[in-house]
Design a protein around this motif. Structure first.
Motif, PDB file in Angstrom:
ATOM      1  N   LEU A  70       0.775  -1.247  -0.034  1.00 17.83           N
ATOM      2  CA  LEU A  70      -0.038  -0.019   0.101  1.00 17.83           C
ATOM      3  C   LEU A  70       0.965   1.486   0.017  1.00 17.83           C
ATOM      4  CD1 LEU A  70      -2.185  -1.081   3.045  1.00 17.83           C
ATOM      5  CD2 LEU A  70      -2.723  -1.403   0.469  1.00 17.83           C
ATOM      6  N   THR A  71       0.590   2.222  -0.715  1.00 18.65           N
ATOM      7  CA  THR A  71       0.988   3.713  -0.602  1.00 18.65           C
ATOM      8  C   THR A  71       0.006   4.462   0.221  1.00 18.65           C
ATOM      9  OG1 THR A  71       2.384   3.214  -2.711  1.00 18.65           O
ATOM     10  CG2 THR A  71       2.008   5.540  -1.708  1.00 18.65           C
ATOM     11  N   ALA A  72       0.195   4.958   1.375  1.00 17.84           N
ATOM     12  CA  ALA A  72      -0.722   6.009   1.924  1.00 17.84           C
ATOM     13  C   ALA A  72       0.041   7.012   2.513  1.00 17.84           C
ATOM     14  CB  ALA A  72      -1.173   5.024   3.201  1.00 17.84           C
ATOM     15  N   SER A  73      -0.719   8.092   2.925  1.00 21.75           N
ATOM     16  CA  SER A  73      -0.404   9.363   3.341  1.00 21.75           C
ATOM     17  C   SER A  73      -0.859   9.305   4.909  1.00 21.75           C
ATOM     18  CB  SER A  73      -0.842  10.592   2.532  1.00 21.75           C
ATOM     19  OG  SER A  73      -0.506  11.797   2.954  1.00 21.75           O
ATOM     20  N   CYS A  74      -0.123   9.748   5.753  1.00 25.79           N
ATOM     21  CA  CYS A  74      -0.141  10.136   7.260  1.00 25.79           C
ATOM     22  C   CYS A  74      -0.812  11.301   7.263  1.00 25.79           C
ATOM     23  CB  CYS A  74       0.906   9.813   7.777  1.00 25.79           C
ATOM     24  SG  CYS A  74       0.409   9.833   9.705  1.00 25.79           S
ATOM     25  N   LEU A  75      -2.187  11.316   7.859  1.00 18.85           N
ATOM     26  CA  LEU A  75      -3.089  12.486   7.945  1.00 18.85           C
ATOM     27  C   LEU A  75      -2.963  13.120   9.337  1.00 18.85           C
ATOM     28  CD1 LEU A  75      -6.367  11.450   5.848  1.00 18.85           C
ATOM     29  CD2 LEU A  75      -3.974  13.062   5.264  1.00 18.85           C
ATOM     30  N   TRP A  76      -2.749  12.088  10.402  1.00 23.41           N
ATOM     31  CA  TRP A  76      -2.790  12.589  11.578  1.00 23.41           C
ATOM     32  C   TRP A  76      -2.142  11.503  12.506  1.00 23.41           C
ATOM     33  CZ3 TRP A  76      -5.190   9.067  14.831  1.00 23.41           C
ATOM     34  CH2 TRP A  76      -6.205   8.298  14.075  1.00 23.41           C
ATOM     35  N   CYS A  77      -1.641  11.852  13.796  1.00 24.13           N
ATOM     36  CA  CYS A  77      -0.988  10.864  14.556  1.00 24.13           C
ATOM     37  C   CYS A  77      -1.038  11.567  16.061  1.00 24.13           C
ATOM     38  CB  CYS A  77       0.512  10.945  14.351  1.00 24.13           C
ATOM     39  SG  CYS A  77       1.269   9.684  15.519  1.00 24.13           S
ATOM     40  N   HIS A  78      -1.667  10.797  17.168  1.00 25.70           N
ATOM     41  CA  HIS A  78      -1.649  11.204  18.626  1.00 25.70           C
ATOM     42  C   HIS A  78      -1.531  10.036  19.293  1.00 25.70           C
ATOM     43  CE1 HIS A  78      -5.907   9.661  18.649  1.00 25.70           C
ATOM     44  NE2 HIS A  78      -5.901  10.266  17.463  1.00 25.70           N
ATOM     45  N   GLU A  79      -1.106  10.103  20.671  1.00 31.16           N
ATOM     46  CA  GLU A  79      -0.885   9.445  21.561  1.00 31.16           C
ATOM     47  C   GLU A  79      -2.330   8.610  21.790  1.00 31.16           C
ATOM     48  OE1 GLU A  79       1.485   8.554  25.659  1.00 31.16           O
ATOM     49  OE2 GLU A  79       0.909  10.717  25.192  1.00 31.16           O
TER      50      GLU A  79
END
Length: 119
Positions: A70-79
């Motif tokens: 898969l090729t994917a774009s990271c839109l958000w990251c949180h704990e």
């Protein structure tokens, strides 16, 4: 930037490991999936913005493994609620038909349908 989910995602009570397709290093575990994206649970925060080359390794018959790239774009990251874990949301940019089949199979497996009252 698009950050809100518009399609219901299905939670996975048992996690599938996700790898960096090029380095073969584990990145985290699949948290949930939809036709257009996925959530990854990792031990380290992931960089928001860049595209990632991911690989899922689906257990097959007779101990075989089916890789899904898969090729994917990271839109958000949180704990995550669990200390030391991070949730990251990805929008799929490129996914093969095997990914669509996996999403469909997981939706069927984890969905409940009402039984007919005529029984």
């Amino acid at each position: 930037m698009f950050t809100e989910r518009h399609i219901e995602r299905h939670q996975l009570p048992y996690f599938l490991k996700v790898f960096n397709r090029f380095t073969d290093q584990p990145i985290g575990y699949l948290g949930n999936v939809s036709e257009d994206g996925l959530m990854l649970i990792s031990n380290l925060p992931l960089l928001v913005g860049p595209d990632f080359e991911l690989q899922l390794r689906i257990p097959g018959r007779n101990g075989s493994v089916q890789p899904i790239n898969l090729t994917a774009s990271c839109l958000w990251c949180h704990e995550d609620a669990t200390p030391g874990h991070y949730d990251s949301g990805f929008m799929l940019l490129q996914a093969p038909k095997e990914y669509e089949q996996l999403v469909g199979a997981l939706q069927r497996y984890f969905s409940f349908y009402p039984l007919s009252a005529s029984a």
